[in-house]
Write a protein that holds these residues in place. Structure first.
Motif, PDB file in Angstrom:
ATOM      1  N   ALA A  18       0.844  -1.094  -0.021  1.00 53.33           N
ATOM      2  CA  ALA A  18      -0.039   0.011  -0.027  1.00 53.33           C
ATOM      3  C   ALA A  18       0.853   1.318  -0.027  1.00 53.33           C
ATOM      4  CB  ALA A  18      -0.973   0.009   1.294  1.00 53.33           C
ATOM      5  N   ARG A  19       1.983   1.262   0.814  1.00 56.18           N
ATOM      6  CA  ARG A  19       2.744   2.540   0.868  1.00 56.18           C
ATOM      7  C   ARG A  19       3.604   2.658  -0.640  1.00 56.18           C
ATOM      8  NH1 ARG A  19       2.706   6.239   5.173  1.00 56.18           N
ATOM      9  NH2 ARG A  19       1.307   5.376   6.642  1.00 56.18           N
ATOM     10  N   ARG A  20       4.006   1.593  -1.094  1.00 56.52           N
ATOM     11  CA  ARG A  20       4.436   1.854  -2.445  1.00 56.52           C
ATOM     12  C   ARG A  20       3.711   2.273  -3.492  1.00 56.52           C
ATOM     13  NH1 ARG A  20       7.548  -3.519  -5.378  1.00 56.52           N
ATOM     14  NH2 ARG A  20       5.705  -3.835  -6.246  1.00 56.52           N
ATOM     15  N   ARG A  21       2.436   1.647  -3.465  1.00 55.35           N
ATOM     16  CA  ARG A  21       1.470   2.356  -4.498  1.00 55.35           C
ATOM     17  C   ARG A  21       1.225   3.675  -4.295  1.00 55.35           C
ATOM     18  NH1 ARG A  21      -0.605  -2.938  -3.524  1.00 55.35           N
ATOM     19  NH2 ARG A  21      -2.168  -1.990  -2.048  1.00 55.35           N
ATOM     20  N   ALA A  22       1.303   4.086  -2.887  1.00 53.59           N
ATOM     21  CA  ALA A  22       1.216   5.518  -2.742  1.00 53.59           C
ATOM     22  C   ALA A  22       1.874   6.313  -3.318  1.00 53.59           C
ATOM     23  CB  ALA A  22       0.801   5.670  -0.971  1.00 53.59           C
ATOM     24  N   GLU A  24       4.274   5.484  -5.748  1.00 55.22           N
ATOM     25  CA  GLU A  24       4.125   5.501  -7.110  1.00 55.22           C
ATOM     26  C   GLU A  24       3.153   6.317  -7.656  1.00 55.22           C
ATOM     27  OE1 GLU A  24       3.048   1.614  -7.858  1.00 55.22           O
ATOM     28  OE2 GLU A  24       5.237   0.735  -7.926  1.00 55.22           O
ATOM     29  N   ALA A  25       1.939   6.661  -6.908  1.00 56.95           N
ATOM     30  CA  ALA A  25       0.993   7.675  -7.481  1.00 56.95           C
ATOM     31  C   ALA A  25       1.462   9.073  -7.289  1.00 56.95           C
ATOM     32  CB  ALA A  25      -0.366   7.397  -6.579  1.00 56.95           C
ATOM     33  N   LYS A  26       2.421   9.350  -6.363  1.00 56.25           N
ATOM     34  CA  LYS A  26       2.757  10.635  -6.079  1.00 56.25           C
ATOM     35  C   LYS A  26       4.123  10.922  -6.855  1.00 56.25           C
ATOM     36  CE  LYS A  26       0.568  11.087  -1.462  1.00 56.25           C
ATOM     37  NZ  LYS A  26       0.661  11.029  -0.076  1.00 56.25           N
ATOM     38  N   GLY A  27       4.609   9.992  -7.498  1.00 56.89           N
ATOM     39  CA  GLY A  27       5.935  10.127  -8.410  1.00 56.89           C
ATOM     40  C   GLY A  27       7.206  10.224  -7.519  1.00 56.89           C
ATOM     41  N   ARG A  28       6.964   9.732  -6.127  1.00 68.11           N
ATOM     42  CA  ARG A  28       8.092   9.684  -5.568  1.00 68.11           C
ATOM     43  C   ARG A  28       9.079   8.422  -5.627  1.00 68.11           C
ATOM     44  NH1 ARG A  28       5.043  10.966   0.336  1.00 68.11           N
ATOM     45  NH2 ARG A  28       4.302  13.034  -0.203  1.00 68.11           N
ATOM     46  N   HIS A  29       9.809   8.206  -6.628  1.00 66.03           N
ATOM     47  CA  HIS A  29      10.635   7.245  -7.156  1.00 66.03           C
ATOM     48  C   HIS A  29      11.600   6.654  -6.330  1.00 66.03           C
ATOM     49  CE1 HIS A  29       8.601   7.905 -10.933  1.00 66.03           C
ATOM     50  NE2 HIS A  29       9.166   9.059 -11.044  1.00 66.03           N
ATOM     51  N   GLU A  31      11.226   6.809  -2.849  1.00 64.37           N
ATOM     52  CA  GLU A  31      10.564   6.205  -1.944  1.00 64.37           C
ATOM     53  C   GLU A  31       9.882   4.728  -2.361  1.00 64.37           C
ATOM     54  OE1 GLU A  31       6.546   6.769   0.878  1.00 64.37           O
ATOM     55  OE2 GLU A  31       7.591   8.544  -0.064  1.00 64.37           O
ATOM     56  N   VAL A  32       9.716   4.866  -3.663  1.00 65.41           N
ATOM     57  CA  VAL A  32       9.405   3.245  -4.195  1.00 65.41           C
ATOM     58  C   VAL A  32      10.089   2.679  -4.141  1.00 65.41           C
ATOM     59  CG1 VAL A  32       8.515   2.182  -6.261  1.00 65.41           C
ATOM     60  CG2 VAL A  32       7.499   4.284  -5.761  1.00 65.41           C
ATOM     61  N   LYS A  33      11.475   2.898  -4.554  1.00 65.12           N
ATOM     62  CA  LYS A  33      12.955   1.754  -4.450  1.00 65.12           C
ATOM     63  C   LYS A  33      13.017   1.467  -3.044  1.00 65.12           C
ATOM     64  CE  LYS A  33      16.964   3.894  -4.891  1.00 65.12           C
ATOM     65  NZ  LYS A  33      18.155   4.356  -5.477  1.00 65.12           N
ATOM     66  N   LEU A  34      12.829   2.512  -1.854  1.00 66.68           N
ATOM     67  CA  LEU A  34      13.136   1.967  -0.917  1.00 66.68           C
ATOM     68  C   LEU A  34      11.909   0.922  -0.034  1.00 66.68           C
ATOM     69  CD1 LEU A  34      14.037   5.598   0.824  1.00 66.68           C
ATOM     70  CD2 LEU A  34      15.564   3.422   0.296  1.00 66.68           C
ATOM     71  N   TRP A  35      10.662   1.309  -0.296  1.00 65.14           N
ATOM     72  CA  TRP A  35       9.822   0.016  -0.231  1.00 65.14           C
ATOM     73  C   TRP A  35       9.964  -1.089  -0.688  1.00 65.14           C
ATOM     74  CZ3 TRP A  35       7.589   0.853   4.117  1.00 65.14           C
ATOM     75  CH2 TRP A  35       7.081   2.213   4.729  1.00 65.14           C
ATOM     76  N   ARG A  36      10.568  -1.054  -2.028  1.00 64.13           N
ATOM     77  CA  ARG A  36      10.861  -2.411  -2.534  1.00 64.13           C
ATOM     78  C   ARG A  36      11.884  -2.986  -2.022  1.00 64.13           C
ATOM     79  NH1 ARG A  36       9.779  -5.780  -6.727  1.00 64.13           N
ATOM     80  NH2 ARG A  36      11.591  -6.504  -7.664  1.00 64.13           N
ATOM     81  N   TYR A  37      12.779  -2.237  -1.568  1.00 67.79           N
ATOM     82  CA  TYR A  37      13.837  -2.847  -0.774  1.00 67.79           C
ATOM     83  C   TYR A  37      13.732  -3.530   0.612  1.00 67.79           C
ATOM     84  CZ  TYR A  37      18.749  -3.077   0.928  1.00 67.79           C
ATOM     85  OH  TYR A  37      20.066  -3.457   1.557  1.00 67.79           O
ATOM     86  N   VAL A  38      12.751  -2.824   1.184  1.00 63.17           N
ATOM     87  CA  VAL A  38      12.324  -3.191   2.525  1.00 63.17           C
ATOM     88  C   VAL A  38      11.393  -4.712   2.359  1.00 63.17           C
ATOM     89  CG1 VAL A  38      10.358  -2.089   2.997  1.00 63.17           C
ATOM     90  CG2 VAL A  38      11.804  -2.828   4.834  1.00 63.17           C
ATOM     91  N   TRP A  39      10.847  -4.676   1.198  1.00 57.88           N
ATOM     92  CA  TRP A  39      10.199  -5.881   1.085  1.00 57.88           C
ATOM     93  C   TRP A  39      10.913  -7.024   0.752  1.00 57.88           C
ATOM     94  CZ3 TRP A  39       9.425  -8.031  -4.169  1.00 57.88           C
ATOM     95  CH2 TRP A  39       8.541  -9.059  -4.303  1.00 57.88           C
ATOM     96  N   LEU A  40      12.148  -6.938  -0.001  1.00 61.21           N
ATOM     97  CA  LEU A  40      12.861  -7.966  -0.349  1.00 61.21           C
ATOM     98  C   LEU A  40      13.716  -8.218   0.866  1.00 61.21           C
ATOM     99  CD1 LEU A  40      14.094  -6.528  -4.020  1.00 61.21           C
ATOM    100  CD2 LEU A  40      12.846  -8.718  -3.462  1.00 61.21           C
ATOM    101  N   LEU A  41      13.947  -7.436   1.812  1.00 62.54           N
ATOM    102  CA  LEU A  41      14.677  -7.866   2.954  1.00 62.54           C
ATOM    103  C   LEU A  41      13.591  -8.699   3.732  1.00 62.54           C
ATOM    104  CD1 LEU A  41      16.341  -4.556   4.464  1.00 62.54           C
ATOM    105  CD2 LEU A  41      17.359  -6.501   3.053  1.00 62.54           C
ATOM    106  N   ASP A  42      12.524  -8.423   3.759  1.00 62.36           N
ATOM    107  CA  ASP A  42      11.290  -9.452   4.337  1.00 62.36           C
ATOM    108  C   ASP A  42      11.361 -10.567   3.480  1.00 62.36           C
ATOM    109  OD1 ASP A  42       8.769  -9.800   5.913  1.00 62.36           O
ATOM    110  OD2 ASP A  42       8.486 -10.347   3.755  1.00 62.36           O
ATOM    111  N   ASP A  43      11.391 -10.692   2.431  1.00 61.01           N
ATOM    112  CA  ASP A  43      11.579 -11.941   1.494  1.00 61.01           C
ATOM    113  C   ASP A  43      12.854 -12.879   1.894  1.00 61.01           C
ATOM    114  OD1 ASP A  43      10.413 -13.644  -0.563  1.00 61.01           O
ATOM    115  OD2 ASP A  43      11.995 -13.101  -1.790  1.00 61.01           O
ATOM    116  N   PHE A  44      13.805 -12.136   2.019  1.00 62.63           N
ATOM    117  CA  PHE A  44      15.215 -12.773   2.346  1.00 62.63           C
ATOM    118  C   PHE A  44      15.028 -13.712   3.593  1.00 62.63           C
ATOM    119  CE2 PHE A  44      19.136 -12.582   4.975  1.00 62.63           C
ATOM    120  CZ  PHE A  44      19.888 -13.214   4.001  1.00 62.63           C
TER     121      PHE A  44
END
Length: 283
Positions: A18-22, A24-29, A31-44
């Motif tokens: 939800a935070r990543r989509r928000a 993206e909608a605001k063009g905060r590229h 921040e999008v990268k950081l949310w993706r990074y923390v998602w992949l840390l969770d996956d690790f």
């Protein structure tokens, strides 16, 4: 009813999305990268079977009124760990809802966990090189007997994780709550093999007389993460497992045949589940 760690992590992933989509909608590229990074840390943490290990750390961290920040974050300047932590702390302060705050605190604890256990560099490598990784297996056993002995002997095994028995993937699971454990055959690479073979096996496939020769060649020519080789005239799908420092070799024809049978059985089970239970009741 107490929420399990698995349920907590599912909620956390939904929060990240939800935070990543928000963003993206605001063009905060950034921040999008950081949310993706923390998602992949969770996956690790998940794919390496550290969910319960993280849970122990999480209990300690959530007991504090204000999250502490690991002093080891500064040891990993080449990663995005510190910017991610800054984002999480900012999100924690700006989020009024208690449930949402709890999700942020879990993520802060996760980054701290990786830092305190000295795994941030390894996790960062997992994030950066994720396209070079096949589905992660954390252990290899020569035969089912070895795997069964390991499964029974380890007091607190990693879970849930994939393991290799011979060249085949298995999913291993352990439930801390009642100390139950088990494993079943898994098929994580078969969809990729099906997709690649449908487009044609490369004609210049390296060819070897024996498996030993193929394995020796693969050591100096590791797959990223897959490649085809021929052994004694038969095509094999080589899968690189960098954490295990080995390749598994899957006979293409028989692997695809087993995959078709697996899909047929799944489809049959699905059809049976969707049948009207009242059908035929009057016969």
């Amino acid at each position: 009813m107490q929420v399990t760690i698995h349920e907590q992590l599912v909620d956390v992933v939904l929060f990240i999305g939800a935070r990543r989509r928000a963003a993206e909608a605001k063009g905060r590229h950034e921040e999008v990268k950081l949310w993706r990074y923390v998602w992949l840390l969770d996956d690790f943490v998940r794919v390496t079977g550290q969910v319960y290990r993280f849970e122990d750390s999480l209990r300690r961290e959530l007991s504090a009124e204000r999250p502490s920040i690991s002093t080891h974050l500064g040891d990993h300047e080449g990663t995005l760990a510190q910017p991610v932590m800054d984002l999480l702390l900012e999100t924690l302060d700006e989020t009024p809802e208690p449930e949402q705050k709890q999700h942020v605190r879990v993520l802060i604890a996760l980054v701290n966990f990786l830092a305190e256990t000295g795994q941030l560099d390894e996790a960062d490598g997992f994030v950066v090189n994720r396209w070079d990784y096949a589905p992660v297996a954390i252990a290899h056993f020569s035969n089912p007997e070895e795997a069964q002995a390991w499964m029974k002997s380890v007091a607190e095994p990693p879970s849930p994780v994939r393991i290799l028995i011979g060249d085949e993937y298995f999913q291993f699971w352990y439930m801390r709550e009642d100390n139950t454990r088990g494993m079943y055959r898994d098929y994580p690479i078969e969809p990729d093999l099906e997709w690649l073979t449908a487009r044609g096996i490369p004609p210049e496939t390296p060819s070897f007389a024996t498996r030993v020769e193929a394995e020796a060649w693969l050591k100096s020519h590791p797959a990223h993460p897959y490649t085809f080789v021929a052994i004694a005239g038969e095509h094999y799908f080589a899968v690189h497992h960098p954490w295990l420092k080995r390749h598994s070799l899957h006979h293409v024809a028989s692997t695809l045949e087993a995959w078709e049978e697996r899909k047929r059985l799944v489809e049959l089970d699905t059809d049976q589940e969707t049948e009207d239970p009242s059908e035929g009741a009057g016969e």
